[in-house]
Design an enzyme around this catalytic site. Structure first.
Site, mmCIF file in Angstrom:
data_model
loop_
_atom_site.group_PDB
_atom_site.id
_atom_site.type_symbol
_atom_site.label_atom_id
_atom_site.label_comp_id
_atom_site.label_asym_id
_atom_site.label_seq_id
_atom_site.Cartn_x
_atom_site.Cartn_y
_atom_site.Cartn_z
ATOM 1 N N PRO A 17 28.530 13.475 46.717
ATOM 2 C CA PRO A 17 28.388 14.919 46.453
ATOM 3 C C PRO A 17 26.996 15.395 46.846
ATOM 4 O O PRO A 17 25.990 14.730 46.564
ATOM 5 C CB PRO A 17 28.614 15.024 44.943
ATOM 6 C CG PRO A 17 29.352 13.780 44.562
ATOM 7 C CD PRO A 17 28.875 12.715 45.503
ATOM 8 N N ILE A 18 26.935 16.558 47.465
ATOM 9 C CA ILE A 18 25.663 17.080 47.953
ATOM 10 C C ILE A 18 24.709 17.365 46.803
ATOM 11 O O ILE A 18 23.483 17.211 46.952
ATOM 12 C CB ILE A 18 25.896 18.357 48.798
ATOM 13 C CG1 ILE A 18 24.620 18.740 49.562
ATOM 14 C CG2 ILE A 18 26.414 19.472 47.937
ATOM 15 C CD1 ILE A 18 24.256 17.775 50.644
ATOM 16 N N CYS A 19 25.258 17.708 45.623
ATOM 17 C CA CYS A 19 24.376 17.987 44.489
ATOM 18 C C CYS A 19 23.681 16.711 44.017
ATOM 19 O O CYS A 19 22.519 16.733 43.602
ATOM 20 C CB CYS A 19 25.157 18.627 43.344
ATOM 21 S SG CYS A 19 26.555 17.664 42.768
ATOM 22 N N THR A 20 24.382 15.598 44.068
ATOM 23 C CA THR A 20 23.777 14.314 43.684
ATOM 24 C C THR A 20 22.705 13.932 44.677
ATOM 25 O O THR A 20 21.605 13.490 44.302
ATOM 26 C CB THR A 20 24.857 13.213 43.633
ATOM 27 O OG1 THR A 20 25.838 13.566 42.670
ATOM 28 C CG2 THR A 20 24.235 11.873 43.270
ATOM 29 N N ASN B 227 19.663 16.459 44.101
ATOM 30 C CA ASN B 227 18.976 16.613 42.821
ATOM 31 C C ASN B 227 18.844 15.340 41.996
ATOM 32 O O ASN B 227 17.798 15.121 41.373
ATOM 33 C CB ASN B 227 19.704 17.671 41.979
ATOM 34 C CG ASN B 227 19.793 19.013 42.680
ATOM 35 O OD1 ASN B 227 18.794 19.486 43.223
ATOM 36 N ND2 ASN B 227 20.970 19.613 42.675
#
Length: 417
Positions: free
Chosen positions: A199-202, A205
């Site tokens: 996931p791009i959020c992982t 961030n």
């Protein structure tokens, strides 16, 4: 210079003695067997080719055809021993064929620089069996389906056994597929998960793995720093930049394990090849070829797994044929969908399902076209269906036929809600 006559003598010694698994009525083969070995056409393709080609040539097979679409890279030289530094940039199939023929007298190897999909069924019909060491799931699915489709129940010669080998680091597998008799490659597709994506959020961030840091450097930092430059995965300077940036980010988040080798693997979506694993799996494949050709021992039934990461472990088992296999089965496969899904949602789930694994599917029922990827006019005409509820287009229990440009067969699903 080796001579195939020497290996014929060795082969006769091996085959003239009964082994622990031979039948009680075993008799030593006659001269016709060795004549048959020398005239039997064998086909091989893929990344295990150096080991397989050498083994076949030294096992008495003298008419071998090989296909490979790759050219030689510097990174191949540490384990693909038929190549030298002067060969970098040349087609693998051509160089490998010339190397073996120059050192094993009496062997004829016919190379082809291209894809296995470039050849038709008439080409594959000439061989006694096919050995594959391909590094692509799509290519394996294609050759598997092609050999299954070739089988004519009225012509036993149309059945071409498929010997398949593959490696991932210190792990590997070999298997023997008798088209329409044993389980085929498609039957076991759910054993091979889809490529892992983060996931791009992982990535952006909360990275936890070294792969997260490398992906961050690839998909976020490179476009930010070099907005007008495309990343070249084969450029050592580009890979070095990704490695250094990923390493610094890993230090910031106290994550270990970011190495140059792992960076290459993530950037190129590859798992490093290990020479010893390639040798073990290739030996297993060629052993099956010799057993098929000579009946000197029972052949594999039908799957062997190997793990060399912690000592040496191997396990054989029989993978069962699936009645709902889209290639060798006779039944449509059940697929459970949610009533609130749109047709677009349904397609997204198909692309993420291990047992289907499509990329650009076109869908039809017996009555109508649901969504067609090609040609552009029909794609535009069927595009509005993507926003419609699936249960408005397909009744529960109805069959949906799915085709994909990368596969020579259609998948039939019986949709239930």
């Amino acid at each position: 210079m080796f001579d195939t006559n020497i290996y014929s003598v060795v082969l006769k010694r091996i085959l003239s003695r009964a082994g622990p698994f031979t039948d009680d009525d075993f008799t030593a083969p006659g001269a016709d067997l060795y004549q048959r070995l020398s005239t039997m056409k064998i086909f091989g393709a893929g990344g295990l080719g150096c080991e397989i080609l050498k083994n076949l040539a030294l096992s008495g097979f003298t008419d071998i055809h090989v296909i490979d679409m790759d050219t030689i890279d510097v990174s191949n030289l540490n384990r693909q021993f038929l190549f030298r530094h002067a060969d970098v940039g040349k087609p693998k199939a051509l160089v490998a064929a010339e190397f073996v023929m120059a050192r094993v007298r009496g062997v004829k190897i016919t190379p082809f620089f291209g894809k296995i999909q470039d050849k038709d069924e008439n080409y594959y019909m000439q061989f006694a069996f096919v050995i594959c060491g391909l590094d692509s799931v799509e290519a394996r699915r294609w050759i598997n389906a092609t050999l299954v489709n070739m089988v004519d129940q009225n012509n036993p010669e149309s059945l071409k056994p498929l010997i398949d080998g593959g490696t991932e680091g210190f792990k590997g597998q070999s298997r023997l597929i008798l088209p329409t008799i044993t389980s085929c490659y498609e039957c076991s597709l759910d054993m091979f998960g889809k490529e892992k994506q983060f996931p791009i959020c992982t990535i952006a961030n909360t990275p936890r793995l070294p792969e997260h840091c490398i992906e961050w450097a690839l998909v976020i930092e490179w476009p930010r720093v070099f907005p007008d430059k495309t990343l070249d995965n084969d450029d050592p300077e580009h890979i070095q930049w990704i490695y250094q940036v990923a390493f610094q980010r890993a230090q910031t988040f106290k994550i270990g394990g970011v190495t140059h080798s792992l960076t290459q693997g993530v950037a190129k979506h590859i798992i490093p090849a290990i020479a010893s694993t390639n040798a073990v799996i290739s030996a297993s494949c060629c052993s099956e070829a010799l057993k098929l050709a000579t009946s000197c021992n029972p052949f594999l039934s039908n799957y062997m797994m190997y793990n060399g990461s912690d000592s040496v472990y191997s396990y054989t088992f029989e993978h069962q044929r699936k009645e709902d296999c889209p290639v060798c089965g006779m039944l449509a496969r059940d697929f459970h969908a949610e009533p609130e899904w749109t047709l677009g949602d349904f397609i997204d789930h198909l692309n993420d399902t291990d047992t289907v694994q499509t990329k650009k599917p076109s869908l039809r029922t017996a009555e109508k076209s649901l969504y067609l990827q090609f040609p552009p006019q029909l794609e535009e005409a069927t595009r509005p269906n993507l926003q419609k509820k699936l249960n408005e287009l397909v009744a529960s229990g109805q069959e949906v036929s799915i085709t994909d440009p990368g596969l020579p067969f259609s998948v039939k699903l019986r949709v239930y809600y």
